[in-house]
Design a protein around this motif. Structure first.
Motif, PDB file in Angstrom:
ATOM      1  N   LYS A  40       0.776  -1.219   0.010  1.00  0.00           N
ATOM      2  CA  LYS A  40      -0.105   0.059   0.188  1.00  0.00           C
ATOM      3  C   LYS A  40       0.992   1.276  -0.040  1.00  0.00           C
ATOM      4  O   LYS A  40       0.586   2.194  -0.594  1.00  0.00           O
ATOM      5  N   LYS A  41       1.881   1.221   0.657  1.00  0.00           N
ATOM      6  CA  LYS A  41       2.795   2.396   0.965  1.00  0.00           C
ATOM      7  C   LYS A  41       3.482   2.636  -0.493  1.00  0.00           C
ATOM      8  O   LYS A  41       3.592   3.690  -1.140  1.00  0.00           O
ATOM      9  N   ALA A  42       3.939   1.526  -1.346  1.00  0.00           N
ATOM     10  CA  ALA A  42       4.524   1.669  -2.474  1.00  0.00           C
ATOM     11  C   ALA A  42       3.587   2.303  -3.595  1.00  0.00           C
ATOM     12  O   ALA A  42       3.820   3.225  -4.503  1.00  0.00           O
ATOM     13  N   PHE A  43       2.172   1.674  -3.713  1.00  0.00           N
ATOM     14  CA  PHE A  43       1.226   2.504  -4.481  1.00  0.00           C
ATOM     15  C   PHE A  43       1.006   3.796  -4.007  1.00  0.00           C
ATOM     16  O   PHE A  43       0.752   4.721  -4.988  1.00  0.00           O
ATOM     17  N   GLU A  44       0.861   4.291  -2.735  1.00  0.00           N
ATOM     18  CA  GLU A  44       0.747   5.458  -2.553  1.00  0.00           C
ATOM     19  C   GLU A  44       1.802   6.415  -3.080  1.00  0.00           C
ATOM     20  O   GLU A  44       1.315   7.371  -3.465  1.00  0.00           O
ATOM     21  N   LYS A  45       3.034   5.873  -2.802  1.00  0.00           N
ATOM     22  CA  LYS A  45       4.371   6.699  -3.274  1.00  0.00           C
ATOM     23  C   LYS A  45       3.931   6.940  -4.917  1.00  0.00           C
ATOM     24  O   LYS A  45       4.401   7.986  -5.479  1.00  0.00           O
ATOM     25  N   ARG A  46       3.714   5.819  -5.460  1.00  0.00           N
ATOM     26  CA  ARG A  46       3.194   6.182  -6.840  1.00  0.00           C
ATOM     27  C   ARG A  46       1.995   6.816  -7.419  1.00  0.00           C
ATOM     28  O   ARG A  46       1.982   7.638  -8.376  1.00  0.00           O
ATOM     29  N   LEU A  47       1.147   6.854  -6.737  1.00  0.00           N
ATOM     30  CA  LEU A  47      -0.420   7.346  -7.080  1.00  0.00           C
ATOM     31  C   LEU A  47      -0.123   8.968  -6.785  1.00  0.00           C
ATOM     32  O   LEU A  47      -0.729   9.695  -7.643  1.00  0.00           O
ATOM     33  N   ILE A  82       5.270  -1.358 -10.487  1.00  0.00           N
ATOM     34  CA  ILE A  82       6.100  -1.606  -9.040  1.00  0.00           C
ATOM     35  C   ILE A  82       6.488  -2.758  -9.184  1.00  0.00           C
ATOM     36  O   ILE A  82       5.884  -3.842  -9.290  1.00  0.00           O
ATOM     37  N   THR A  83       8.007  -3.134  -8.918  1.00  0.00           N
ATOM     38  CA  THR A  83       8.750  -4.154  -8.853  1.00  0.00           C
ATOM     39  C   THR A  83       9.113  -4.574  -7.415  1.00  0.00           C
ATOM     40  O   THR A  83       8.803  -3.878  -6.556  1.00  0.00           O
ATOM     41  N   THR A  85      13.066  -1.579  -1.590  1.00  0.00           N
ATOM     42  CA  THR A  85      13.257  -0.336  -1.097  1.00  0.00           C
ATOM     43  C   THR A  85      12.597   0.534  -0.444  1.00  0.00           C
ATOM     44  O   THR A  85      13.018   0.972   0.599  1.00  0.00           O
ATOM     45  N   MET A  86      11.124   0.223  -0.444  1.00  0.00           N
ATOM     46  CA  MET A  86      10.195   0.978   0.493  1.00  0.00           C
ATOM     47  C   MET A  86      10.369   0.355   1.830  1.00  0.00           C
ATOM     48  O   MET A  86      10.340   0.983   2.747  1.00  0.00           O
ATOM     49  N   ILE A  87      10.548  -1.146   2.158  1.00  0.00           N
ATOM     50  CA  ILE A  87      10.710  -1.699   3.480  1.00  0.00           C
ATOM     51  C   ILE A  87      12.157  -1.063   4.013  1.00  0.00           C
ATOM     52  O   ILE A  87      11.946  -0.818   5.330  1.00  0.00           O
TER      53      ILE A  87
END
Length: 188
Positions: free
Chosen positions: A28-35, A166-167, A173-175
């Motif tokens: 969810k954090k990775a998608f938030e960062k991209r959105l 998102i790979t 990297t997010m973690i």
């Protein structure tokens, strides 16, 4: 881009069988960062098919971001009527909660499940009605998102259709970023 299709793996493809799994937080954090940058570049609609897993987690992110960006919208275009019919009760309730907050909900084939062709039609319809695709995807483990990706790549052959990824590296990297932001991380 005004409309963006968003997809990724089903929860079982990621080995996630519990809504409290820590991996969901990072996805969810990775998608938030991209959105957020996409919203700031005027993407208004986020379109999912309501699959259990990444799509519903992204729906949660979009609904949370509506508090900051009230003009964004969530569309859920299911492949067939009653797609949740055979799901566990808790999952059905979660799904219904997402649908109740979506700005647009519709079934593409407008009839219950009959064949896998409805899933193919869903992918083709959503890709044809959106301006780009964002997906969680690992080329080494194609899974469910590969069906969307195939249709999107075909569209790219004759049309400008951005495919954003998102790979697993993005998740890693997010973690790491989140761990390093914790002051106790550096005290060990």
């Amino acid at each position: 881009m005004k409309t963006l299709a968003v997809t990724g793996y089903k929860s079982h493809e990621l080995g996630i069988f519990d809504q409290n799994h820590e991996g969901i937080h990072y996805i969810k954090k990775a998608f938030e960062k991209r959105l957020i940058p996409l919203i700031e570049e005027e993407t208004e609609w986020f379109v999912i098919s309501g699959q259990i897993g990444v799509e519903l987690w992204v729906a949660e992110v979009v609904l949370q971001l509506k508090e900051i960006y009230p003009d964004i919208k969530l569309a859920v275009l299911t492949p067939f009527l009653k797609q949740e019919e055979n799901w566990q009760e808790q999952t059905k309730e979660y799904y219904q909660h997402i649908l109740s907050q979506a700005d647009f909900v519709e079934s593409i084939t407008k009839r219950p499940y009959e064949s896998r062709a409805q899933l193919r039609l869903k992918n083709e319809f959503i890709i044809s009605k959106t301006d780009g695709l964002l997906l969680l995807y690992d080329e080494e483990k194609p899974g469910a998102p590969s069906y969307y990706l195939d249709v999107a790549k075909k569209r790219q052959e004759h049309d400008e259709y951005p495919i954003l990824y998102i790979t697993p590296n993005d998740l890693y990297t997010m973690i790491q970023e989140e761990r390093e932001a914790d002051p106790t991380y550096w005290s060990d």
